[in-house]
Design a protein around this motif. Structure first.
Motif, PDB file in Angstrom:
ATOM      1  N   LEU A  20     -16.476   2.776  -0.784  1.00  0.00           N
ATOM      2  CA  LEU A  20     -15.492   3.027  -1.844  1.00  0.00           C
ATOM      3  C   LEU A  20     -15.409   1.888  -2.850  1.00  0.00           C
ATOM      4  CD1 LEU A  20     -13.244   4.799  -3.060  1.00  0.00           C
ATOM      5  CD2 LEU A  20     -11.641   3.469  -1.679  1.00  0.00           C
ATOM      6  N   PHE A  21     -15.355   0.654  -2.365  1.00  0.00           N
ATOM      7  CA  PHE A  21     -15.191  -0.466  -3.287  1.00  0.00           C
ATOM      8  C   PHE A  21     -16.347  -0.556  -4.282  1.00  0.00           C
ATOM      9  CE2 PHE A  21     -12.761  -2.287   0.442  1.00  0.00           C
ATOM     10  CZ  PHE A  21     -11.522  -1.946  -0.076  1.00  0.00           C
ATOM     11  N   TYR A  22     -17.530  -0.178  -3.841  1.00  0.00           N
ATOM     12  CA  TYR A  22     -18.690  -0.228  -4.736  1.00  0.00           C
ATOM     13  C   TYR A  22     -18.584   0.831  -5.839  1.00  0.00           C
ATOM     14  CZ  TYR A  22     -20.470  -3.532  -1.406  1.00  0.00           C
ATOM     15  OH  TYR A  22     -20.607  -4.638  -0.603  1.00  0.00           O
ATOM     16  N   THR A  23     -17.912   1.945  -5.550  1.00  0.00           N
ATOM     17  CA  THR A  23     -17.716   2.947  -6.605  1.00  0.00           C
ATOM     18  C   THR A  23     -16.733   2.448  -7.649  1.00  0.00           C
ATOM     19  OG1 THR A  23     -15.921   4.131  -5.465  1.00  0.00           O
ATOM     20  CG2 THR A  23     -18.172   4.848  -4.994  1.00  0.00           C
ATOM     21  N   TRP A  24     -15.881   1.486  -7.268  1.00  0.00           N
ATOM     22  CA  TRP A  24     -14.913   0.928  -8.205  1.00  0.00           C
ATOM     23  C   TRP A  24     -15.570   0.035  -9.250  1.00  0.00           C
ATOM     24  CZ3 TRP A  24     -10.172  -0.637  -4.690  1.00  0.00           C
ATOM     25  CH2 TRP A  24      -9.608   0.528  -4.161  1.00  0.00           C
ATOM     26  N   LYS A  25     -16.854  -0.221  -9.104  1.00  0.00           N
ATOM     27  CA  LYS A  25     -17.573  -0.961 -10.140  1.00  0.00           C
ATOM     28  C   LYS A  25     -17.681  -0.116 -11.408  1.00  0.00           C
ATOM     29  CE  LYS A  25     -20.707  -3.897  -7.456  1.00  0.00           C
ATOM     30  NZ  LYS A  25     -22.130  -4.170  -7.216  1.00  0.00           N
ATOM     31  N   LYS A  26     -17.717   1.221 -11.226  1.00  0.00           N
ATOM     32  CA  LYS A  26     -17.933   2.119 -12.360  1.00  0.00           C
ATOM     33  C   LYS A  26     -16.762   3.055 -12.632  1.00  0.00           C
ATOM     34  CE  LYS A  26     -22.871   2.072 -11.615  1.00  0.00           C
ATOM     35  NZ  LYS A  26     -24.056   2.791 -11.253  1.00  0.00           N
ATOM     36  N   THR A  27     -15.858   3.192 -11.680  1.00  0.00           N
ATOM     37  CA  THR A  27     -14.716   4.091 -11.857  1.00  0.00           C
ATOM     38  C   THR A  27     -13.421   3.330 -11.609  1.00  0.00           C
ATOM     39  OG1 THR A  27     -14.707   4.779  -9.538  1.00  0.00           O
ATOM     40  CG2 THR A  27     -16.047   6.089 -11.060  1.00  0.00           C
ATOM     41  N   ASN A  28     -12.327   3.910 -12.050  1.00  0.00           N
ATOM     42  CA  ASN A  28     -11.023   3.302 -11.825  1.00  0.00           C
ATOM     43  C   ASN A  28     -10.457   3.761 -10.489  1.00  0.00           C
ATOM     44  OD1 ASN A  28     -10.884   1.922 -14.294  1.00  0.00           O
ATOM     45  ND2 ASN A  28     -10.264   3.795 -15.345  1.00  0.00           N
ATOM     46  N   PRO A  29      -9.939   2.842  -9.707  1.00  0.00           N
ATOM     47  CA  PRO A  29      -9.362   3.211  -8.413  1.00  0.00           C
ATOM     48  C   PRO A  29      -8.019   3.922  -8.581  1.00  0.00           C
ATOM     49  CG  PRO A  29      -9.121   0.865  -8.792  1.00  0.00           C
ATOM     50  CD  PRO A  29      -9.929   1.407  -9.921  1.00  0.00           C
ATOM     51  N   LYS A  30      -7.662   4.688  -7.570  1.00  0.00           N
ATOM     52  CA  LYS A  30      -6.344   5.329  -7.547  1.00  0.00           C
ATOM     53  C   LYS A  30      -5.296   4.253  -7.299  1.00  0.00           C
ATOM     54  CE  LYS A  30      -8.043   9.537  -5.361  1.00  0.00           C
ATOM     55  NZ  LYS A  30      -7.965  10.319  -4.127  1.00  0.00           N
ATOM     56  N   ALA A  31      -4.136   4.446  -7.869  1.00  0.00           N
ATOM     57  CA  ALA A  31      -3.051   3.479  -7.716  1.00  0.00           C
ATOM     58  C   ALA A  31      -2.689   3.273  -6.248  1.00  0.00           C
ATOM     59  CB  ALA A  31      -1.821   3.927  -8.506  1.00  0.00           C
ATOM     60  N   ALA A  32      -2.633   4.347  -5.485  1.00  0.00           N
ATOM     61  CA  ALA A  32      -2.267   4.246  -4.072  1.00  0.00           C
ATOM     62  C   ALA A  32      -3.297   3.437  -3.293  1.00  0.00           C
ATOM     63  CB  ALA A  32      -2.107   5.640  -3.464  1.00  0.00           C
ATOM     64  N   ASP A  33      -4.567   3.602  -3.630  1.00  0.00           N
ATOM     65  CA  ASP A  33      -5.623   2.838  -2.956  1.00  0.00           C
ATOM     66  C   ASP A  33      -5.539   1.357  -3.312  1.00  0.00           C
ATOM     67  OD1 ASP A  33      -6.481   5.204  -1.848  1.00  0.00           O
ATOM     68  OD2 ASP A  33      -8.197   5.453  -3.201  1.00  0.00           O
ATOM     69  N   LEU A  34      -5.283   1.078  -4.589  1.00  0.00           N
ATOM     70  CA  LEU A  34      -5.125  -0.315  -5.015  1.00  0.00           C
ATOM     71  C   LEU A  34      -3.937  -0.960  -4.310  1.00  0.00           C
ATOM     72  CD1 LEU A  34      -5.623  -0.807  -8.855  1.00  0.00           C
ATOM     73  CD2 LEU A  34      -6.768  -1.960  -6.994  1.00  0.00           C
ATOM     74  N   ALA A  35      -2.850  -0.217  -4.191  1.00  0.00           N
ATOM     75  CA  ALA A  35      -1.656  -0.739  -3.525  1.00  0.00           C
ATOM     76  C   ALA A  35      -1.948  -1.068  -2.061  1.00  0.00           C
ATOM     77  CB  ALA A  35      -0.507   0.260  -3.630  1.00  0.00           C
ATOM     78  N   LYS A  36      -2.743  -0.243  -1.422  1.00  0.00           N
ATOM     79  CA  LYS A  36      -3.109  -0.478  -0.017  1.00  0.00           C
ATOM     80  C   LYS A  36      -3.895  -1.782   0.129  1.00  0.00           C
ATOM     81  CE  LYS A  36      -4.263   2.795   3.579  1.00  0.00           C
ATOM     82  NZ  LYS A  36      -4.976   4.016   3.912  1.00  0.00           N
ATOM     83  N   VAL A  37      -4.817  -2.019  -0.784  1.00  0.00           N
ATOM     84  CA  VAL A  37      -5.612  -3.252  -0.762  1.00  0.00           C
ATOM     85  C   VAL A  37      -4.708  -4.452  -1.062  1.00  0.00           C
ATOM     86  CG1 VAL A  37      -7.516  -4.519  -1.832  1.00  0.00           C
ATOM     87  CG2 VAL A  37      -7.745  -2.067  -1.406  1.00  0.00           C
ATOM     88  N   ALA A  38      -3.835  -4.329  -2.049  1.00  0.00           N
ATOM     89  CA  ALA A  38      -2.924  -5.420  -2.409  1.00  0.00           C
ATOM     90  C   ALA A  38      -2.020  -5.770  -1.229  1.00  0.00           C
ATOM     91  CB  ALA A  38      -2.090  -5.025  -3.625  1.00  0.00           C
ATOM     92  N   ASP A  39      -1.513  -4.767  -0.542  1.00  0.00           N
ATOM     93  CA  ASP A  39      -0.662  -5.016   0.627  1.00  0.00           C
ATOM     94  C   ASP A  39      -1.437  -5.733   1.723  1.00  0.00           C
ATOM     95  OD1 ASP A  39       1.474  -3.801  -0.624  1.00  0.00           O
ATOM     96  OD2 ASP A  39       1.280  -1.905   0.460  1.00  0.00           O
ATOM     97  N   TYR A  40      -2.675  -5.348   1.936  1.00  0.00           N
ATOM     98  CA  TYR A  40      -3.488  -5.968   2.977  1.00  0.00           C
ATOM     99  C   TYR A  40      -3.647  -7.473   2.717  1.00  0.00           C
ATOM    100  CZ  TYR A  40      -7.425  -7.138   5.984  1.00  0.00           C
ATOM    101  OH  TYR A  40      -8.231  -7.738   6.913  1.00  0.00           O
ATOM    102  N   PHE A  41      -3.912  -7.832   1.458  1.00  0.00           N
ATOM    103  CA  PHE A  41      -4.145  -9.232   1.111  1.00  0.00           C
ATOM    104  C   PHE A  41      -2.872  -9.970   0.703  1.00  0.00           C
ATOM    105  CE2 PHE A  41      -8.558  -7.679   0.385  1.00  0.00           C
ATOM    106  CZ  PHE A  41      -9.179  -8.522   1.285  1.00  0.00           C
ATOM    107  N   HIS A  42      -1.749  -9.273   0.654  1.00  0.00           N
ATOM    108  CA  HIS A  42      -0.468  -9.864   0.260  1.00  0.00           C
ATOM    109  C   HIS A  42      -0.530 -10.437  -1.151  1.00  0.00           C
ATOM    110  CE1 HIS A  42       0.771  -9.219   4.359  1.00  0.00           C
ATOM    111  NE2 HIS A  42      -0.271  -9.919   4.774  1.00  0.00           N
ATOM    112  N   VAL A  43      -1.114  -9.652  -2.040  1.00  0.00           N
ATOM    113  CA  VAL A  43      -1.156  -9.993  -3.461  1.00  0.00           C
ATOM    114  C   VAL A  43      -0.606  -8.804  -4.230  1.00  0.00           C
ATOM    115  CG1 VAL A  43      -3.144 -11.546  -3.239  1.00  0.00           C
ATOM    116  CG2 VAL A  43      -3.529  -9.147  -3.802  1.00  0.00           C
ATOM    117  N   SER A  44      -0.378  -8.976  -5.516  1.00  0.00           N
ATOM    118  CA  SER A  44       0.109  -7.863  -6.329  1.00  0.00           C
ATOM    119  C   SER A  44      -1.061  -7.028  -6.841  1.00  0.00           C
ATOM    120  CB  SER A  44       0.918  -8.395  -7.512  1.00  0.00           C
ATOM    121  OG  SER A  44       0.068  -9.050  -8.418  1.00  0.00           O
TER     122      SER A  44
END
Length: 110
Positions: free
Chosen positions: A31-55
């Motif tokens: 999935l992350f490699y597809t984000w090189k060319k497409t925009n991620p969904k907000a919910a998916d970005l939020a999940k990654v941000a929560d995992y790393f404790h960043v905004s």
């Protein structure tokens, strides 16, 4: 820096492979490699941000990460910590613990 590059940098600082991170978060392994060319969904970005404790803004490159954003669980653990005597540690010592953790995590991101 792109979203993909931000995530790759964070993953490297935590010694986790991109594929493993994706699977851990319930995504497809590429999935992350597809984000090189497409925009991620907000919910998916939020999940990654929560995992790393960043905004999410940090992942999007809109803000710098100036201080670690500790998870609520870690802050609770610090607030409820006890010293050698079994008594709660005072506020001064809690701030020292937070400062030490902040320095440790800042060193890992380099």
């Amino acid at each position: 820096m792109t979203v993909f590059e931000q995530i790759k940098k964070l993953a490297k600082s935590r010694d986790i492979a991109m594929k493993d991170l994706a699977l851990k978060l319930g995504f497809s392994e590429n999935l992350f490699y597809t984000w090189k060319k497409t925009n991620p969904k907000a919910a998916d970005l939020a999940k990654v941000a929560d995992y790393f404790h960043v905004s999410v803004d940090y992942l999007l490159g809109r803000e710098e990460q100036t201080a670690p954003q500790f998870s609520p669980e870690l802050l609770d653990a610090i607030d409820n910590a006890e010293g050698y005597s079994g008594k709660p540690i005072d506020d001064h010592d809690k701030e020292i613990v937070k400062s030490l953790l902040a320095a440790y995590f800042a060193g890992r991101d380099k």
